[in-house]
Design a protein around this motif. Structure first.
Motif, short mmCIF file in Angstrom:
data_model
loop_
_atom_site.label_atom_id
_atom_site.label_comp_id
_atom_site.label_asym_id
_atom_site.label_seq_id
_atom_site.Cartn_x
_atom_site.Cartn_y
_atom_site.Cartn_z
N GLU A 160 56.19 72.56 -23.42
CA GLU A 160 54.90 71.88 -23.49
C GLU A 160 54.99 70.48 -22.90
OE1 GLU A 160 53.68 71.97 -27.58
OE2 GLU A 160 53.28 74.13 -27.53
N ASP B 61 55.43 70.77 -19.08
CA ASP B 61 54.16 71.16 -18.47
C ASP B 61 53.17 70.00 -18.43
OD1 ASP B 61 55.03 73.73 -17.97
OD2 ASP B 61 54.05 74.60 -19.73
N LYS B 62 53.23 69.15 -19.44
CA LYS B 62 52.34 67.99 -19.48
C LYS B 62 52.77 66.94 -18.44
CE LYS B 62 50.57 64.44 -22.55
NZ LYS B 62 50.58 63.87 -23.88
N PRO C 28 53.79 69.85 -14.29
CA PRO C 28 53.47 71.28 -14.32
C PRO C 28 54.30 72.06 -13.29
CG PRO C 28 51.47 69.95 -14.26
CD PRO C 28 52.62 69.01 -14.03
N LYS D 130 52.40 66.07 -31.44
CA LYS D 130 52.47 65.85 -30.00
C LYS D 130 52.77 64.39 -29.69
CE LYS D 130 49.80 69.76 -28.55
NZ LYS D 130 48.85 70.30 -27.64
N VAL E 95 55.92 62.87 -27.50
CA VAL E 95 55.83 61.94 -26.37
C VAL E 95 56.69 60.71 -26.62
CG1 VAL E 95 54.24 60.45 -25.09
CG2 VAL E 95 53.55 62.77 -25.69
#
Length: 88
Positions: A54, A57-58, A61, A2, A6
Motif C-alpha cells: 500500500e 503504491d501510494k 505506483p 495509514k 507514512v
C-alpha cells in the motif's frame, strides 16, 4: 494506521539513507533506487506485505515505475525518487 505508516516510512527512508547498504554498487542510479526498495522492505518486515505494498503504491505506483524504467532506465527512476523526495 495509514498516518502511522507514512510517519514510519519517513523514518525508515532516513535510516536507509544513513545506513546506505549499497556503497559498493557500481551504478549510482541503481544504488539510489535500491535505497528506496530497502526502505519498503523494512516496512514489509515490520508491518507486513500489505502495508508495504500500500505504501509503495501510494509513493510509486507500479505502472508509473515500469513506465519510467522503460523510458528512462534506473537513472530516470532515481531522478523521480529524488524529485518526489521519496529518499532520506
Amino acid at each position: 494506521m495509514k498516518q502511522a505508516s507514512v510517519i514510519l516510512a519517513a523514518a525508515v527512508l532516513s535510516q536507509a539513507a544513513a545506513a546506505d547498504l549499497s556503497l559498493n554498487a557500481p551504478d549510482p542510479c541503481r544504488a539510489e533506487v535500491s535505497k528506496f526498495e530497502q526502505a519498503i522492505g523494512f516496512v514489509r518486515q515490520n508491518q507486513g506485505s500489505q502495508a508495504a505494498q500500500e505504501l509503495k503504491d501510494k509513493l510509486l505506483p507500479a505502472k508509473l515505475e515500469n513506465e519510467i524504467l522503460f523510458k528512462e532506465g534506473y537513472c530516470g527512476l532515481a531522478r523521480y525518487i529524488r524529485e518526489k523526495k521519496l529518499h532520506r
